[in-house]
Design a protein around this motif. Structure first.
Motif, PDB file in Angstrom:
ATOM      1  N   PHE A  23       0.707  -1.045   0.149  1.00  0.00           N
ATOM      2  CA  PHE A  23      -0.110   0.020   0.013  1.00  0.00           C
ATOM      3  C   PHE A  23       0.915   1.272   0.005  1.00  0.00           C
ATOM      4  CE2 PHE A  23      -3.649  -2.502   1.083  1.00  0.00           C
ATOM      5  CZ  PHE A  23      -4.710  -2.077   0.426  1.00  0.00           C
ATOM      6  N   GLU A  26       2.150   4.225  -3.829  1.00  0.00           N
ATOM      7  CA  GLU A  26       0.966   4.900  -4.651  1.00  0.00           C
ATOM      8  C   GLU A  26       1.565   4.896  -6.191  1.00  0.00           C
ATOM      9  OE1 GLU A  26      -2.069   8.674  -4.298  1.00  0.00           O
ATOM     10  OE2 GLU A  26      -0.438   8.129  -2.934  1.00  0.00           O
ATOM     11  N   VAL A  45      -4.538  10.219   2.916  1.00  0.00           N
ATOM     12  CA  VAL A  45      -5.017   8.716   3.270  1.00  0.00           C
ATOM     13  C   VAL A  45      -4.333   8.172   4.418  1.00  0.00           C
ATOM     14  CG1 VAL A  45      -5.336   6.734   2.245  1.00  0.00           C
ATOM     15  CG2 VAL A  45      -5.555   8.580   0.868  1.00  0.00           C
ATOM     16  N   ASN A  46      -5.033   7.493   5.660  1.00  0.00           N
ATOM     17  CA  ASN A  46      -4.891   6.656   6.527  1.00  0.00           C
ATOM     18  C   ASN A  46      -4.965   5.195   6.078  1.00  0.00           C
ATOM     19  OD1 ASN A  46      -3.712   8.695   7.898  1.00  0.00           O
ATOM     20  ND2 ASN A  46      -5.556   8.674   9.091  1.00  0.00           N
ATOM     21  N   ILE A  47      -4.006   4.246   6.032  1.00  0.00           N
ATOM     22  CA  ILE A  47      -4.233   2.964   5.874  1.00  0.00           C
ATOM     23  C   ILE A  47      -3.849   2.179   7.048  1.00  0.00           C
ATOM     24  CG2 ILE A  47      -3.889   0.864   4.444  1.00  0.00           C
ATOM     25  CD1 ILE A  47      -3.326   2.967   2.381  1.00  0.00           C
ATOM     26  N   TYR A  54      -8.199  -4.652   6.137  1.00  0.00           N
ATOM     27  CA  TYR A  54      -7.405  -3.385   5.747  1.00  0.00           C
ATOM     28  C   TYR A  54      -8.291  -2.486   5.821  1.00  0.00           C
ATOM     29  CZ  TYR A  54      -3.844  -6.758   3.962  1.00  0.00           C
ATOM     30  OH  TYR A  54      -2.865  -7.740   3.925  1.00  0.00           O
ATOM     31  N   GLU A  55      -8.199  -1.137   6.411  1.00  0.00           N
ATOM     32  CA  GLU A  55      -9.014  -0.313   6.641  1.00  0.00           C
ATOM     33  C   GLU A  55      -8.394   1.204   5.882  1.00  0.00           C
ATOM     34  OE1 GLU A  55     -12.124  -0.450   7.981  1.00  0.00           O
ATOM     35  OE2 GLU A  55     -11.637  -2.570   8.615  1.00  0.00           O
ATOM     36  N   VAL A  56      -9.225   1.786   5.003  1.00  0.00           N
ATOM     37  CA  VAL A  56      -8.482   2.706   4.266  1.00  0.00           C
ATOM     38  C   VAL A  56      -9.376   4.141   4.812  1.00  0.00           C
ATOM     39  CG1 VAL A  56      -8.044   3.979   2.079  1.00  0.00           C
ATOM     40  CG2 VAL A  56      -7.830   1.513   2.342  1.00  0.00           C
ATOM     41  N   GLU A  57      -9.046   5.110   5.066  1.00  0.00           N
ATOM     42  CA  GLU A  57      -9.550   6.269   5.440  1.00  0.00           C
ATOM     43  C   GLU A  57      -8.909   7.791   4.472  1.00  0.00           C
ATOM     44  OE1 GLU A  57     -10.066   5.925  10.180  1.00  0.00           O
ATOM     45  OE2 GLU A  57      -7.955   6.864   9.448  1.00  0.00           O
ATOM     46  N   PHE A 108      -3.993   2.339  -5.638  1.00  0.00           N
ATOM     47  CA  PHE A 108      -3.186   1.452  -4.539  1.00  0.00           C
ATOM     48  C   PHE A 108      -3.400   0.064  -5.116  1.00  0.00           C
ATOM     49  CE2 PHE A 108      -4.857   5.019  -2.374  1.00  0.00           C
ATOM     50  CZ  PHE A 108      -3.741   5.635  -1.541  1.00  0.00           C
TER      51      PHE A 108
END
Length: 150
Positions: A23, A26, A45-47, A54-57, A108
Motif C-alpha cells: 500500500f 502509490e 489517506v490513512n491505511i 485493511y481499513e482505508v480512510e 493503490f
C-alpha cells in the motif's frame, strides 16, 4: 541496491509489514506528497491493517458520497472524485481563498490473493471516505500453535 523510503519515525532494524510495502506504493504519486500537479492538495489517506481487514480512510471534507468513484480493476484500487469548482462571481471579495475541490485520483495496488474482493465496502461520514477491505480467510494471520515433538 534497493532504494527504500524511510520515515523519520522508524528505528533502525524496523521491518515494515508486507501491507506497508504494497500500500505504500502509490502508483501515480511516487513522491508520496499531498500536492497535485496544480499545487492543490490531494486528500490525505490513512491505511491500517487489522487481523481481518485493511481499513482505508480518505480525508475529504466538503465532498458528498456521490462525488466519489471507487473502482477495483484486478488488484488496483482507485479512489477518485470529479467535483466541479463553482465559479466565483466578481461580487464576492475574498481576502483569502484556500478551498479547492479539484478532481483527484489515488490508486493503490492491493496484495494479490489476499483480499476478499467481493466484500469490499465503502461509506462516507463526517468528511471521511471509509473503505473496509476484508482479507480472505486463508490470508488471515493464525495464532501460534504448538507443534508436538515426537
Amino acid at each position: 541496491m534497493n532504494l527504500i523510503k524511510r520515515n523519520g519515525n522508524h528505528t533502525p532494524g524496523f521491518h515494515r509489514s508486507f501491507f506497508d510495502d504494497i500500500f505504500g506504493r502509490e502508483l501515480f504519486n511516487w513522491e508520496n506528497n499531498n500536492f497535485s500537479t496544480t499545487s492543490t492538495t490531494l486528500p490525505s489517506v490513512n491505511i491500517k491493517e487489522t487481523k481481518d481487514t485493511y481499513e482505508v480512510e480518505v480525508a475529504a471534507p466538503g465532498l458528498e458520497k456521490n462525488d466519489f468513484k471507487v473502482t477495483l480493476d484486478g488488484n488496483l484500487l482507485t479512489i477518485s472524485s470529479e467535483k466541479e469548482n463553482k465559479q466565483v462571481s466578481e461580487q464576492q471579495n475574498f481576502t483569502r481563498r484556500e478551498f479547492s475541490y479539484q478532481s483527484f485520483q489515488r490508486s493503490f495496488e492491493l496484495p494479490k490473493n489476499v483480499v476478499d474482493e467481493e466484500n469490499i465496502s465503502a461509506r462516507y461520514e463526517n468528511g471521511l471516505l471509509l473503505l473496509s477491505i476484508p482479507k480472505k480467510e486463508e490470508a488471515k494471520q493464525k495464532p501460534p500453535r504448538m507443534i508436538e515433538i515426537q
